[in-house]
Design an enzyme around this catalytic site. Sequence first.
Site, mmCIF file in Angstrom:
data_model
loop_
_atom_site.group_PDB
_atom_site.id
_atom_site.type_symbol
_atom_site.label_atom_id
_atom_site.label_comp_id
_atom_site.label_asym_id
_atom_site.label_seq_id
_atom_site.Cartn_x
_atom_site.Cartn_y
_atom_site.Cartn_z
ATOM 1 N N GLU A 221 42.178 38.183 31.763
ATOM 2 C CA GLU A 221 43.334 39.141 31.480
ATOM 3 C C GLU A 221 44.008 39.744 32.510
ATOM 4 O OE1 GLU A 221 41.750 40.645 27.429
ATOM 5 O OE2 GLU A 221 39.903 41.081 28.544
ATOM 6 N N GLU B 1 34.078 35.693 26.552
ATOM 7 C CA GLU B 1 33.611 36.871 25.674
ATOM 8 C C GLU B 1 32.792 36.553 24.693
ATOM 9 O OE1 GLU B 1 37.061 38.569 28.123
ATOM 10 O OE2 GLU B 1 36.452 36.676 27.420
#
Length: 727
Positions: free
Chosen positions: A542, A562
């Site tokens: 990210e 995740e």
Amino acid sequence: MSITKVAVIGAGSMGSGIAALCASAGLDVVLLDQNAESAQKGVDIQLKRRGFYLPQDAERVRASADYALLEDRDWIIEAIFEDLGAKHSLYQAIEPHLKPSAILSSNTSTLPLARLKDGVPVARQERFAITHFFNPPKVMRLVELIASGETEATLRSTIEQTLGKIALECRDTPGFIANRVGCYWMAAGVARTRENGVSYELADASFGRAFGIPRTGIFGLLDYIGLQLVGPIWNSLETALPADDPMLKVPLGEDAFIAGLVERGLTGRTGEGGFYRGRNEVINSDYEYVARTQPDDPVIGLKDPREVMDTDSPGGRFARAVFLDTLRYCCEVAPEIAAHVGLIDDGLTLGFGWKKGIFALADAIGIEWVASAYGDDVPALVDAAAKAGGFFADGQALSADGKLQPLPAREGVESLRSLALETVVSLPAGAVHALETEAGRIGIVDFHTPMNSLPTTALEVIRAAVSAVDEHGLQALVVGNDAPVFCAGADLASIAAAGESGSAERVEELIADGSNTLRQLKFTPVPVVAAVRGVALGGGLELALSCDRIVAHADSQLAFPELNVGLYPGWSGTISALERLRTAGVADYHQKAFDFITSTKPFPNAFVAKEQGFLAADDVVLMSPDHVLARAIAETESLIEGYAPPADDAIDLYSGPALDREWPLENATENDHVIAAKLAQMYTGEGSLSFNQFAEREVEFDVPLVLLPANVERAKHMAATRKPLHN
């Protein structure tokens, strides 16, 4: 001279592997063999073995038997079998087809340059070299280089900057560097195993993990090489060595037991077994396989090599003997084979997978201890190292004659240590350094956390970097440092603790902190470039996607794991994925982003990430990890003039068939589907949202997932074990 067109002669495993590497690096390649069918078979084998970074890279390889195709080649690499006469005949046959400026090199692992040159026309000899690639060429970074003058400079630049390897400067001696010392280590290990009467399992465990040796150990490595190759490799080396070379005291080329294994078809991983068969069996003296047993020795489980060698047990005595034998040999041959000890260490780390070379290992153990371990017979180079403070000291390395000398800089490689930096922000979790360039003042964001991870304190470093733009006159930012990894992601313990608290407010604060921070970076008024190598996982990816440009090493692992922690990316990553895929023209960009995020799997390589649109057209993929930081700085400089920050553009919500319509997937749990369904719900709706609005929605939908008991268990398990819990 610039090399853009390459030919490889010999389409065996090594030759075809070199051809695949060159094609993957963007070079125009001709692969020649005795007939076109054999050459094409080499290409097909590399496609099957994934020797190409992208399957379409194979289109850059022309398979043929026609020497006329050599006429426009800049570099011809001979990779045929180790026969001097055959190589000489080949050089004479191809010479009429080579242009005067072409460089010819041999991939030999044993034949000296001087003898090979005897078969090379005089006019070509200045442009003749040895370039010994290690197998498989795509994976192994070592290329031993013996050349001089302009030829050496051209080959070094191509090997390191185009192909992403490390060109090891070797002298024209038997086995060059890596095989000379690596083969001795293995031969001495076999000899000491028999002398001390230790088992293969104990030998591999004793001189193993504590020393930074690959888990194969010596006997597992022999199996990996292939026991049928032990005779040819060691015999060739032993025959070429001077009569007083210590390797001849531990001969392996004529080893009777290994010969017996080969006679029975037990050649290691290329046969039914070798010293080991599978994970559970080991050979005995009668050539029968018996169950492997856990060695009963006090060194098992020890992590400190000095502690291992100080242990008075069979394993401790074995490890001590092998270490001291290997270090003594390297000291004795150093003046013959290398300019400084760093080159020998590189041979062991790059060629044999040691975490530290033998000299760096000696320094880590303690040079005074090492010197005392030899008693009254201390090798001269060890004595010199003890007086100098180590084999490596103050950025210098001990030369082969015992004097400290600066390590030469590598072309195009920069590090935080080599740059003239001013530290303008200093925090516990990292720093921001200013670099003055012709294009402007660039800030470098340098994390100091384990694996450059992103706990809340590291997010503070990012915000400080954004503030430093105005406070310290920075005209651009680079995110990257000298660590082998870019960023391993968010702090798992914080996520687990927030979820376990049961407080939605606490969870939202944690996720929103990362989201707001990365969006500050994304919309900062100066260009930002990420220098990615190693891994960019979860929050690390990210972070990279929040930058204007990414410079990534080809073998970087880029992934969103995740789901294994009990959530989906919540720091604007799911929105960055949409934005990038849409910009790349991917029609079903919501589905493609959803599929990648829920797979948790990394791209095979950064070229694939770029091909699929997750890396932008302007992002840069490099074959060399060592050149990433310097290229990132250069890319940053190119963006400064006329830069405008990205607009907060609208992105459509998804309104088609359910993104998770193929779920539940095979091997996915019900909880996996809960997370996937929440991501699909977050992406789905009517109309559009700006990037910032979409990112706020991302946080809102993510918070309930972290609070689910099953996901609290996932986060706690991953934080404690670094392994996913598929509950």
